[in-house]
Design a protein around this motif. Structure first.
Motif, PDB file in Angstrom:
ATOM      1  N   ASP A   1       1.794  13.935   6.015  1.00 48.04           N
ATOM      2  CA  ASP A   1       0.670  13.878   5.076  1.00 48.04           C
ATOM      3  C   ASP A   1      -0.158  12.651   5.455  1.00 48.04           C
ATOM      4  N   GLY A   2      -1.191  12.864   6.242  1.00 43.14           N
ATOM      5  CA  GLY A   2      -1.917  11.744   6.815  1.00 43.14           C
ATOM      6  C   GLY A   2      -3.314  11.554   6.265  1.00 43.14           C
ATOM      7  N   ILE A   3      -3.877  10.403   6.619  1.00 43.36           N
ATOM      8  CA  ILE A   3      -5.257  10.093   6.254  1.00 43.36           C
ATOM      9  C   ILE A   3      -5.866   9.279   7.391  1.00 43.36           C
ATOM     10  N   LEU A   4      -7.135   9.506   7.669  1.00 43.89           N
ATOM     11  CA  LEU A   4      -7.857   8.769   8.703  1.00 43.89           C
ATOM     12  C   LEU A   4      -8.337   7.441   8.119  1.00 43.89           C
ATOM     13  N   TYR A   5      -8.144   6.376   8.885  1.00 48.66           N
ATOM     14  CA  TYR A   5      -8.499   5.048   8.394  1.00 48.66           C
ATOM     15  C   TYR A   5      -9.279   4.293   9.445  1.00 48.66           C
ATOM     16  N   GLN A   6     -10.439   3.779   9.031  1.00 47.76           N
ATOM     17  CA  GLN A   6     -11.283   2.957   9.886  1.00 47.76           C
ATOM     18  C   GLN A   6     -11.588   1.658   9.130  1.00 47.76           C
ATOM     19  N   PRO A   7     -10.874   0.575   9.445  1.00 50.91           N
ATOM     20  CA  PRO A   7     -11.065  -0.649   8.662  1.00 50.91           C
ATOM     21  C   PRO A   7     -12.407  -1.320   8.873  1.00 50.91           C
ATOM     22  N   GLY A   8     -13.058  -1.083  10.022  1.00 51.77           N
ATOM     23  CA  GLY A   8     -14.354  -1.712  10.258  1.00 51.77           C
ATOM     24  C   GLY A   8     -14.266  -3.222  10.176  1.00 51.77           C
ATOM     25  N   THR A   9     -15.107  -3.809   9.343  1.00 49.78           N
ATOM     26  CA  THR A   9     -15.140  -5.267   9.186  1.00 49.78           C
ATOM     27  C   THR A   9     -14.391  -5.726   7.937  1.00 49.78           C
ATOM     28  N   ALA A  10     -13.515  -4.883   7.395  1.00 50.41           N
ATOM     29  CA  ALA A  10     -12.760  -5.265   6.197  1.00 50.41           C
ATOM     30  C   ALA A  10     -11.910  -6.502   6.468  1.00 50.41           C
ATOM     31  N   THR A  11     -11.787  -7.360   5.464  1.00 49.79           N
ATOM     32  CA  THR A  11     -10.903  -8.518   5.564  1.00 49.79           C
ATOM     33  C   THR A  11      -9.448  -8.054   5.482  1.00 49.79           C
ATOM     34  N   PHE A  12      -8.523  -8.929   5.859  1.00 49.98           N
ATOM     35  CA  PHE A  12      -7.120  -8.537   5.782  1.00 49.98           C
ATOM     36  C   PHE A  12      -6.705  -8.306   4.333  1.00 49.98           C
ATOM     37  N   GLU A  13      -7.255  -9.072   3.400  1.00 50.81           N
ATOM     38  CA  GLU A  13      -6.941  -8.856   1.985  1.00 50.81           C
ATOM     39  C   GLU A  13      -7.394  -7.462   1.557  1.00 50.81           C
ATOM     40  N   GLU A  14      -8.576  -7.025   2.011  1.00 45.74           N
ATOM     41  CA  GLU A  14      -9.044  -5.674   1.680  1.00 45.74           C
ATOM     42  C   GLU A  14      -8.173  -4.620   2.363  1.00 45.74           C
ATOM     43  N   ILE A  15      -7.786  -4.867   3.613  1.00 50.43           N
ATOM     44  CA  ILE A  15      -6.915  -3.930   4.325  1.00 50.43           C
ATOM     45  C   ILE A  15      -5.590  -3.756   3.587  1.00 50.43           C
ATOM     46  N   GLN A  16      -5.035  -4.853   3.075  1.00 48.07           N
ATOM     47  CA  GLN A  16      -3.799  -4.745   2.306  1.00 48.07           C
ATOM     48  C   GLN A  16      -3.985  -3.822   1.105  1.00 48.07           C
ATOM     49  N   ARG A  17      -5.110  -3.967   0.399  1.00 47.06           N
ATOM     50  CA  ARG A  17      -5.380  -3.076  -0.746  1.00 47.06           C
ATOM     51  C   ARG A  17      -5.493  -1.624  -0.284  1.00 47.06           C
ATOM     52  N   HIS A  18      -6.153  -1.405   0.856  1.00 44.13           N
ATOM     53  CA  HIS A  18      -6.300  -0.043   1.369  1.00 44.13           C
ATOM     54  C   HIS A  18      -4.932   0.578   1.678  1.00 44.13           C
ATOM     55  N   PHE A  19      -4.042  -0.193   2.301  1.00 51.18           N
ATOM     56  CA  PHE A  19      -2.739   0.358   2.663  1.00 51.18           C
ATOM     57  C   PHE A  19      -1.928   0.719   1.429  1.00 51.18           C
ATOM     58  N   HIS A  20      -1.950  -0.149   0.436  1.00 47.46           N
ATOM     59  CA  HIS A  20      -1.241   0.180  -0.801  1.00 47.46           C
ATOM     60  C   HIS A  20      -1.856   1.420  -1.454  1.00 47.46           C
ATOM     61  N   ALA A  21      -3.163   1.565  -1.388  1.00 48.66           N
ATOM     62  CA  ALA A  21      -3.829   2.729  -1.970  1.00 48.66           C
ATOM     63  C   ALA A  21      -3.477   4.003  -1.214  1.00 48.66           C
ATOM     64  N   MET A  22      -3.403   3.931   0.121  1.00 43.09           N
ATOM     65  CA  MET A  22      -3.033   5.109   0.902  1.00 43.09           C
ATOM     66  C   MET A  22      -1.605   5.533   0.596  1.00 43.09           C
ATOM     67  N   LYS A  23      -0.749   4.555   0.409  1.00 42.74           N
ATOM     68  CA  LYS A  23       0.621   4.864  -0.004  1.00 42.74           C
ATOM     69  C   LYS A  23       0.608   5.535  -1.382  1.00 42.74           C
ATOM     70  N   ALA A  24      -0.222   5.033  -2.282  1.00 45.80           N
ATOM     71  CA  ALA A  24      -0.302   5.616  -3.631  1.00 45.80           C
ATOM     72  C   ALA A  24      -0.856   7.039  -3.599  1.00 45.80           C
ATOM     73  N   LEU A  25      -1.717   7.346  -2.630  1.00 47.58           N
ATOM     74  CA  LEU A  25      -2.239   8.706  -2.497  1.00 47.58           C
ATOM     75  C   LEU A  25      -1.154   9.691  -2.093  1.00 47.58           C
ATOM     76  N   GLY A  26      -0.024   9.181  -1.623  1.00 44.68           N
ATOM     77  CA  GLY A  26       1.061  10.044  -1.199  1.00 44.68           C
ATOM     78  C   GLY A  26       1.152  10.222   0.299  1.00 44.68           C
ATOM     79  N   CYS A  27       0.394   9.432   1.053  1.00 46.93           N
ATOM     80  CA  CYS A  27       0.427   9.545   2.509  1.00 46.93           C
ATOM     81  C   CYS A  27       1.720   8.947   3.062  1.00 46.93           C
ATOM     82  N   ASN A  28       2.263   9.586   4.095  1.00 45.15           N
ATOM     83  CA  ASN A  28       3.330   8.963   4.868  1.00 45.15           C
ATOM     84  C   ASN A  28       2.854   8.620   6.277  1.00 45.15           C
TER      85      ASN A  28
END
Length: 613
Positions: free
Chosen positions: A341-368
């Motif tokens: 169950d995947g999702i495409l991710y393009q961090p672009g110019t996101a800060t590492f703090e924002e990337i951390q939030r994105h990863f937790h959110a992708m996990k919450a979406l149910g992605c493995n």
């Protein structure tokens, strides 16, 4: 950190049996050292070299810089700030910029002759030259000029180069050259707009100074495991200035116990000559638990290179035991079939703090699974995935044209990435190309296909811990009827459910023509017959105007749920929804880029909780 008063200490191990305590990781890399690192981030002097005269005029010997720039950053932002603009500046062909700063040499409390200073750039480029006090430096690999902007590179600093106060000068150059690895940054071939992004180059990651041993293990560890026998194969790289007899000692520990009682330990005698050398060693770890998204079990490796006097140069790394395979219609993790169950991710110019939030959110979406799309990213992403239990699909940033030189640059970029990314159990899939970007003649040029075939074989031999995709999305290479990809992947976009069902039926029946934008297979005829797993590696795009589909969150939620259900009714091994966050003109994200909040219900992409069909 007070950069003017940093005391450096190495791993003092005269007593070889001294207990080894766990060390926090202060830098964006997978491997740890028992020392203090002095970050050289912050304000640097900055000048744009519009006419590229700096080398001829010897700017590295000293000049007056017109501007100040924050490192890390990007040339585009530094240009904009110098011009009083708020948006990143654009450049059409070439950019050359110079940076300079001073630093005070820290106090060294190590015996003379045992250690040396090392300067590391987390990433900078695409073309980087560095001078110390007016003397040009060569990388540890022997480069006067470092090429590549996605991975780190280092310089050893001899005593005769250093002063109490030192001047560091950096020249960064980049172009719109379509033969260099660019990912989705614009070039002469693909212009900004739609799915093509603003360039982001130059001083993109931290710079640091640290004290390292003259004879040591480099900050790179490859890990491949044989899970049935709990065997781990470690690839380590030695860097030697004083040839002689050494002992490589490995200890594997639980992360919590300080390694006072290692799970496994072994010594390996090595006769080492001057220079750099890679060495594979194998260690059995009885009773080790396997790493998986449901149980992201990590262990701690302590590796010491011990000289004839008993002095130990030490590094540490986190790793996990896991096995990834593709057989028939399924992907297997640790010998059990798993749906991706995947999702495409393009961090672009996101800060590492924002990337951390994105990863937790992708996990919450149910992605493995997270497909980190065709970009060089902050390496802390991989450590984060290791900890959270997210499988990663990574990709080589592609060139934009297909030539012998672009293939040479592509192979060099792949090698640089592999050297620094083999430690992580989360990384399970590599894509060589995406949608034939940089391999546009894949259907007509046998040399392009030959390069892909050879690279695929190389990956299987040298890096067997990964699955390899030759060209993601379509136009996979068949040679004598054998697919040179571990997965048969397709990029499918349609907002209509009935059309979606029709396309999925044709795909799972083995049709390779008229399913995706281009034929799924090129080269020799290929007969699917369930030989390899099918992955719908891009789909959705709902909210992106070019792809149609619902714009409001409720309609999008229902559309995603319905489309996922149709895939689970068919013999498909996984899918990758496009995409996690909005980025530039692509407005199809499910996660707020700044806050990490979801615009759809949690668990929406988790189809593993319901039986297929």
């Amino acid at each position: 950190m007070d950069t003017e008063h940093v005391n450096y200490g190495l791993s003092i191990s005269e007593e070889e049996k001294q207990p080894i305590e766990e060390t926090p990781n202060p830098l964006p890399r997978a491997v740890l050292r028992l020392n203090n690192a002095m970050l050289l981030d912050g304000e640097w002097r900055f000048s744009l070299d519009t006419n590229d005269v700096g080398l001829r005029e010897c700017w590295y010997l000293g000049r007056d810089y017109e501007h100040v720039a924050k490192w890390p950053g990007s040339v585009e932002m530094h240009l904009a700030e110098a011009r009083g603009q708020t948006d990143p500046a654009r450049w059409q062909d070439q950019v050359v910029a110079w940076y300079e700063r001073e630093f005070t040499l820290p106090v060294q409390d190590e015996p003379a002759g045992r250690s040396m200073y090392q300067l590391t750039f987390g990433a900078c480029g695409y073309e980087t030259r560095v001078w110390l006090n007016g003397r040009q430096l060569r990388t540890v690999e022997g480069e006067d000029v470092h090429y590549g902007e996605y991975t780190s590179f280092s310089f050893e600093l001899n005593e005769d180069m250093l002063r109490p106060v030192n001047r560091l000068t950096v020249r960064v150059a980049d172009t719109m050259d379509a033969e260099t690895p660019r990912g989705k940054q614009e070039s002469h071939v693909y212009k900004r707009g739609g799915i093509w992004y603003q360039t982001y180059t130059g001083a993109v990651r931290s710079v640091w100074l640290e004290l390292v041993e003259r004879n040591r293990l480099r900050s790179r560890v490859g890990v491949a495991s044989l899970v049935e026998d709990r065997l781990v194969r470690f690839n380590l790289t030695t860097r030697i200035h004083d040839p002689g007899q050494y002992t490589l000692r490995l200890q594997v520990c639980k992360r919590q116990n300080g390694c006072n009682e290692p799970l496994a330990t072994s010594d390996f005698p090595l006769r080492l000559e001057a220079g750099q050398k890679q060495q594979r060693v194998v260690l059995e770890v009885p009773g080790a638990e396997l790493w998986s998204p449901e149980h992201p079990q990590l262990y701690r490796l302590v590796a010491q290179l011990i000289d004839q006097d008993g002095y130990a140069a030490q590094i540490e790394a986190r790793f996990g035991l896991r096995k990834i395979e593709a057989h028939g219609r399924h992907v297997y993790l640790n010998n059990e079939a798993v749906y991706l169950d995947g999702i495409l991710y393009q961090p672009g110019t996101a800060t590492f703090e924002e990337i951390q939030r994105h990863f937790h959110a992708m996990k919450a979406l149910g992605c493995n699974l997270v497909r980190v799309h065709i970009a060089g990213v902050d390496p802390r992403i991989y450590q984060l995935a290791d900890e959270l239990g997210l499988l990663l699909w990574v990709e080589v940033p592609s060139p934009h044209s297909s030539t012998p030189r672009s293939r040479q640059n592509h192979r060099a970029e792949l090698a640089r990435m592999l050297a620094l990314m083999e430690t992580h159990p989360s990384i399970v899939i590599w894509s060589l190309y995406n949608e034939d970007w940089g391999a546009q003649d894949i259907a007509t040029n046998a040399a392009t296909r030959r390069y892909i075939i050879d690279t695929y074989h190389y990956m299987h031999i040298e890096h067997p811990q990964f699955l390899v995709v030759d060209n993601d999305g379509w136009q996979h290479v068949s040679w004598e009827g054998r697919l040179k990809s571990d997965l048969l992947t397709a990029h499918l976009y349609t907002p209509e459910l009935e059309r979606w069902r029709e396309v999925l039926d044709r795909l799972t029946q083995g049709q390779v023509e008229g399913v995706a934008a281009f034929p799924l297979v090129v080269g020799d005829p290929f007969f699917y017959r369930g030989q390899v797993p099918l992955i719908v590696s891009e789909w959705g795009g709902f909210g992106f105007p070019d792809y149609g589909g619902p714009l409001d969150a409720e309609a999008r939620t229902e559309r995603i749920r319905a489309f996922k259900q149709e895939m689970r009714k068919r013999p498909i091994a996984g899918d990758v929804y496009t995409q996690a966050t909005n980025i530039e003109d692509e407005r199809n994200g499910l996660i707020d880029p700044q806050t990490g909040e979801l615009s759809v219900p949690a668990g929406l992409l988790n189809s593993r909780q319901q039986p297929p069909g």
